[in-house]
Design a protein around this motif. Structure first.
Motif, PDB file in Angstrom:
ATOM      1  N   ILE A 248       0.884  -1.153   0.000  1.00 13.10           N
ATOM      2  CA  ILE A 248       0.000   0.000   0.000  1.00 13.10           C
ATOM      3  C   ILE A 248       0.926   1.207   0.000  1.00 13.10           C
ATOM      4  O   ILE A 248       1.740   1.374   0.901  1.00 13.10           O
ATOM      5  CB  ILE A 248      -0.921   0.011   1.235  1.00 13.10           C
ATOM      6  CG1 ILE A 248      -1.851  -1.209   1.201  1.00 13.10           C
ATOM      7  CG2 ILE A 248      -1.719   1.301   1.304  1.00 13.10           C
ATOM      8  CD1 ILE A 248      -2.746  -1.338   2.426  1.00 13.10           C
ATOM      9  N   ALA A 249       0.834   2.028  -1.036  1.00 19.72           N
ATOM     10  CA  ALA A 249       1.747   3.163  -1.202  1.00 19.72           C
ATOM     11  C   ALA A 249       1.092   4.459  -0.752  1.00 19.72           C
ATOM     12  O   ALA A 249      -0.120   4.627  -0.860  1.00 19.72           O
ATOM     13  CB  ALA A 249       2.163   3.271  -2.665  1.00 19.72           C
ATOM     14  N   ASN A 250       1.917   5.394  -0.284  1.00 24.12           N
ATOM     15  CA  ASN A 250       1.455   6.721   0.081  1.00 24.12           C
ATOM     16  C   ASN A 250       1.382   7.549  -1.201  1.00 24.12           C
ATOM     17  O   ASN A 250       2.322   7.544  -1.986  1.00 24.12           O
ATOM     18  CB  ASN A 250       2.435   7.341   1.077  1.00 24.12           C
ATOM     19  CG  ASN A 250       1.952   8.646   1.628  1.00 24.12           C
ATOM     20  OD1 ASN A 250       1.650   9.568   0.889  1.00 24.12           O
ATOM     21  ND2 ASN A 250       1.877   8.718   2.939  1.00 24.12           N
ATOM     22  N   ASP A 251       0.277   8.267  -1.403  1.00 21.51           N
ATOM     23  CA  ASP A 251       0.151   9.060  -2.630  1.00 21.51           C
ATOM     24  C   ASP A 251       0.711  10.475  -2.500  1.00 21.51           C
ATOM     25  O   ASP A 251       0.705  11.247  -3.453  1.00 21.51           O
ATOM     26  CB  ASP A 251      -1.284   9.095  -3.128  1.00 21.51           C
ATOM     27  CG  ASP A 251      -2.217   9.910  -2.247  1.00 21.51           C
ATOM     28  OD1 ASP A 251      -1.770  10.487  -1.227  1.00 21.51           O
ATOM     29  OD2 ASP A 251      -3.417   9.978  -2.570  1.00 21.51           O
ATOM     30  N   GLY A 252       1.187  10.840  -1.296  1.00 20.29           N
ATOM     31  CA  GLY A 252       1.773  12.153  -1.081  1.00 20.29           C
ATOM     32  C   GLY A 252       0.764  13.269  -0.907  1.00 20.29           C
ATOM     33  O   GLY A 252       1.129  14.424  -0.744  1.00 20.29           O
ATOM     34  N   ALA A 253      -0.518  12.943  -0.947  1.00 26.95           N
ATOM     35  CA  ALA A 253      -1.565  13.963  -0.832  1.00 26.95           C
ATOM     36  C   ALA A 253      -2.567  13.611   0.272  1.00 26.95           C
ATOM     37  O   ALA A 253      -3.738  13.956   0.181  1.00 26.95           O
ATOM     38  CB  ALA A 253      -2.276  14.120  -2.169  1.00 26.95           C
TER      39      ALA A 253
ATOM     40  N   PRO B 276      -3.136  -1.938  -3.399  1.00 30.34           N
ATOM     41  CA  PRO B 276      -2.487  -2.810  -4.399  1.00 30.34           C
ATOM     42  C   PRO B 276      -3.262  -2.932  -5.712  1.00 30.34           C
ATOM     43  O   PRO B 276      -2.665  -3.116  -6.766  1.00 30.34           O
ATOM     44  CB  PRO B 276      -2.402  -4.167  -3.691  1.00 30.34           C
ATOM     45  CG  PRO B 276      -2.361  -3.825  -2.243  1.00 30.34           C
ATOM     46  CD  PRO B 276      -3.248  -2.609  -2.104  1.00 30.34           C
ATOM     47  N   ASP B 277      -4.589  -2.784  -5.669  1.00 28.62           N
ATOM     48  CA  ASP B 277      -5.382  -2.882  -6.902  1.00 28.62           C
ATOM     49  C   ASP B 277      -5.465  -1.560  -7.659  1.00 28.62           C
ATOM     50  O   ASP B 277      -6.125  -1.452  -8.683  1.00 28.62           O
ATOM     51  CB  ASP B 277      -6.776  -3.409  -6.604  1.00 28.62           C
ATOM     52  CG  ASP B 277      -7.625  -2.453  -5.771  1.00 28.62           C
ATOM     53  OD1 ASP B 277      -7.124  -1.368  -5.371  1.00 28.62           O
ATOM     54  OD2 ASP B 277      -8.796  -2.790  -5.507  1.00 28.62           O
ATOM     55  N   GLY B 278      -4.787  -0.495  -7.136  1.00 31.31           N
ATOM     56  CA  GLY B 278      -4.782   0.803  -7.799  1.00 31.31           C
ATOM     57  C   GLY B 278      -5.814   1.781  -7.265  1.00 31.31           C
ATOM     58  O   GLY B 278      -5.789   2.959  -7.605  1.00 31.31           O
ATOM     59  N   ALA B 279      -6.740   1.301  -6.431  1.00 36.53           N
ATOM     60  CA  ALA B 279      -7.753   2.185  -5.848  1.00 36.53           C
ATOM     61  C   ALA B 279      -7.086   3.160  -4.887  1.00 36.53           C
ATOM     62  O   ALA B 279      -6.110   2.817  -4.217  1.00 36.53           O
ATOM     63  CB  ALA B 279      -8.812   1.359  -5.118  1.00 36.53           C
TER      64      ALA B 279
END
Length: 103
Positions: free
Chosen positions: A44-49, A55-58
């Motif tokens: 699960i990545a941080n979007d910076g915002a 993981p599925d892009g949501a």
């Protein structure tokens, strides 16, 4: 060789030998979290915002408690250690890059 000269040679050898010894203590850190099995890890990545990318892009928005609602309506809670507790009982641990690693 005279006694003083022999002593100086012995002293010099001792000084050289002591330079070869590592005087720093070695510390082993044991991670309390088990390492995930290679190939089965999702991130699960941080979007910076203020949100996260699943993981599925949501994309989801993190609330004040550090948790968030999944697209299916289920809620993911963040525990005191900073890990995310998924509704299925799995735990996603912080990856040190403002994201999470999930089983």
């Amino acid at each position: 060789m005279t006694r003083p000269a022999g002593f100086l040679v012995l002293l010099g050898c001792t000084a050289l030998m002591s330079a070869c010894v590592d005087s720093q203590r070695r510390i082993t850190v044991i991670d309390p979290e088990p390492a995930p099995v290679a190939g089965s890890v999702k991130r699960i990545a941080n979007d910076g915002a203020g949100g996260l990318i699943l993981p599925d892009g949501a994309r989801v928005t993190v609330d004040q408690s550090g948790g968030f609602e999944l697209p299916n309506g289920a809620y993911v809670r963040r525990d005191r250690s900073g890990a995310l507790n998924l509704p299925n009982g799995s735990r996603c641990v912080p990856d040190g890059q403002r994201g999470y690693l999930c089983p």
